[in-house]
Design a protein around this motif. Structure first.
Motif, short mmCIF file in Angstrom:
data_model
loop_
_atom_site.label_atom_id
_atom_site.label_comp_id
_atom_site.label_asym_id
_atom_site.label_seq_id
_atom_site.Cartn_x
_atom_site.Cartn_y
_atom_site.Cartn_z
N GLU A 151 45.25 11.09 69.13
CA GLU A 151 46.67 10.73 69.05
C GLU A 151 47.04 10.24 67.66
OE1 GLU A 151 50.04 8.01 71.32
OE2 GLU A 151 47.99 8.03 72.08
N ASP A 152 46.16 9.43 67.07
CA ASP A 152 46.43 8.92 65.72
C ASP A 152 46.49 10.06 64.71
OD1 ASP A 152 46.45 6.36 66.80
OD2 ASP A 152 44.41 5.87 66.10
N LEU A 153 45.55 11.00 64.83
CA LEU A 153 45.55 12.16 63.91
C LEU A 153 46.80 13.00 64.11
CD1 LEU A 153 41.79 13.12 64.17
CD2 LEU A 153 42.97 12.33 62.10
N HIS A 154 47.17 13.21 65.36
CA HIS A 154 48.40 13.97 65.66
C HIS A 154 49.61 13.30 65.03
CE1 HIS A 154 51.49 16.10 67.92
NE2 HIS A 154 51.96 14.92 68.31
N ASN A 155 49.72 11.99 65.22
CA ASN A 155 50.88 11.26 64.68
C ASN A 155 50.92 11.26 63.16
OD1 ASN A 155 51.82 10.68 67.24
ND2 ASN A 155 50.78 8.72 67.35
N SER A 156 49.74 11.37 62.52
CA SER A 156 49.71 11.40 61.06
C SER A 156 49.89 12.81 60.52
CB SER A 156 48.40 10.80 60.54
OG SER A 156 47.32 11.66 60.82
N GLY A 157 49.97 13.80 61.40
CA GLY A 157 50.22 15.18 60.97
C GLY A 157 48.97 16.03 60.84
N ILE B 68 57.42 31.62 54.69
CA ILE B 68 57.59 30.24 55.15
C ILE B 68 57.35 30.15 56.65
CG2 ILE B 68 59.29 28.40 55.49
CD1 ILE B 68 60.47 29.24 52.76
N LEU B 69 57.88 31.09 57.40
CA LEU B 69 57.70 31.09 58.85
C LEU B 69 56.22 31.21 59.21
CD1 LEU B 69 58.86 31.17 61.71
CD2 LEU B 69 59.01 33.64 61.48
N LEU B 70 55.49 32.09 58.54
CA LEU B 70 54.08 32.27 58.84
C LEU B 70 53.25 31.05 58.45
CD1 LEU B 70 53.61 36.01 57.82
CD2 LEU B 70 53.73 35.04 60.13
N THR B 71 53.74 30.28 57.51
CA THR B 71 53.04 29.06 57.10
C THR B 71 53.30 27.94 58.10
OG1 THR B 71 53.26 29.67 54.79
CG2 THR B 71 52.80 27.37 55.25
N ILE B 72 54.50 27.84 58.59
CA ILE B 72 54.90 26.76 59.49
C ILE B 72 54.44 27.02 60.92
CG2 ILE B 72 56.88 25.58 60.51
CD1 ILE B 72 58.31 26.00 57.83
N ALA B 73 54.46 28.25 61.37
CA ALA B 73 54.16 28.58 62.76
C ALA B 73 52.81 28.05 63.23
CB ALA B 73 54.28 30.08 62.99
N PRO B 74 51.72 28.27 62.49
CA PRO B 74 50.44 27.75 62.99
C PRO B 74 50.43 26.22 63.09
CG PRO B 74 50.05 29.40 61.31
CD PRO B 74 51.53 29.11 61.33
N ALA B 75 51.06 25.54 62.16
CA ALA B 75 51.10 24.08 62.20
C ALA B 75 51.86 23.60 63.42
CB ALA B 75 51.73 23.53 60.92
N SER B 76 52.96 24.26 63.73
CA SER B 76 53.73 23.83 64.90
C SER B 76 53.00 24.18 66.19
CB SER B 76 55.13 24.44 64.88
OG SER B 76 55.06 25.85 64.94
N ALA B 77 52.19 25.23 66.18
CA ALA B 77 51.41 25.56 67.37
C ALA B 77 50.40 24.45 67.65
CB ALA B 77 50.71 26.90 67.19
N PHE B 78 49.73 23.96 66.59
CA PHE B 78 48.80 22.85 66.77
C PHE B 78 49.54 21.61 67.23
CE2 PHE B 78 45.78 24.94 63.68
CZ PHE B 78 44.76 25.09 64.59
N ALA B 79 50.70 21.36 66.66
CA ALA B 79 51.46 20.15 66.98
C ALA B 79 51.83 20.13 68.46
CB ALA B 79 52.71 20.07 66.11
N ASN B 80 52.15 21.29 69.02
CA ASN B 80 52.55 21.34 70.41
C ASN B 80 51.36 21.28 71.36
OD1 ASN B 80 55.25 21.55 69.75
ND2 ASN B 80 55.19 23.77 69.64
N SER B 81 50.19 21.66 70.88
CA SER B 81 49.01 21.66 71.72
C SER B 81 48.41 20.26 71.89
CB SER B 81 47.97 22.60 71.13
OG SER B 81 46.81 22.62 71.91
N CYS B 82 48.54 19.42 70.88
CA CYS B 82 47.96 18.08 70.93
C CYS B 82 48.45 17.29 72.14
CB CYS B 82 48.23 17.30 69.64
SG CYS B 82 47.57 18.07 68.14
N PRO B 83 49.76 17.18 72.35
CA PRO B 83 50.24 16.42 73.51
C PRO B 83 49.76 17.00 74.84
CG PRO B 83 52.02 16.71 71.95
CD PRO B 83 50.88 17.58 71.48
N THR B 84 49.63 18.31 74.91
CA THR B 84 49.14 18.95 76.13
C THR B 84 47.69 18.55 76.39
OG1 THR B 84 50.61 20.83 75.77
CG2 THR B 84 48.76 21.18 77.26
N GLN B 85 46.88 18.54 75.33
CA GLN B 85 45.48 18.14 75.48
C GLN B 85 45.37 16.66 75.83
OE1 GLN B 85 42.41 19.52 72.98
NE2 GLN B 85 43.56 21.31 72.30
N MET B 86 46.19 15.83 75.20
CA MET B 86 46.16 14.40 75.52
C MET B 86 46.54 14.17 76.98
SD MET B 86 47.57 12.47 72.10
CE MET B 86 48.82 13.62 71.56
N ALA B 87 47.53 14.90 77.47
CA ALA B 87 47.94 14.77 78.87
C ALA B 87 46.83 15.19 79.81
CB ALA B 87 49.20 15.59 79.12
#
Length: 79
Positions: free
Chosen positions: A55-61, A9-28
């Protein structure tokens, strides 16, 4: 067995959360570069459109899609 399931479960979630955290950094980064960017009106409009799509794609997951679109905007900006 529970440990194996937890690790899977951790290995499945970790990459998704890495992308999620990178989006706001790129938008900034895009937001910071826009005011001083020397782009044609067409390129500026394209960057703003891609930024909003990201941003829309990020917000939709859809973080992978967001990363791709934001990367295109950054490429146009030269950052």
């Amino acid at each position: 067995m529970l440990r194996s399931i937890s690790l899977a479960i951790l290995l499945t979630i970790a990459p998704a959360s890495a992308f999620a955290n990178s989006c706001p950094t790129q938008m900034a980064a895009i937001d910071a570069a826009l005011p001083t960017a020397s782009l044609s009106e067409a390129d500026m409009a394209k960057v703003k459109e891609l930024r909003q799509q990201g941003e829309d794609l990020h917000n939709s997951g859809d973080h992978a899609g967001s990363e791709a679109v934001l990367g295109e905007a950054k490429q146009i900006l030269g950052i």
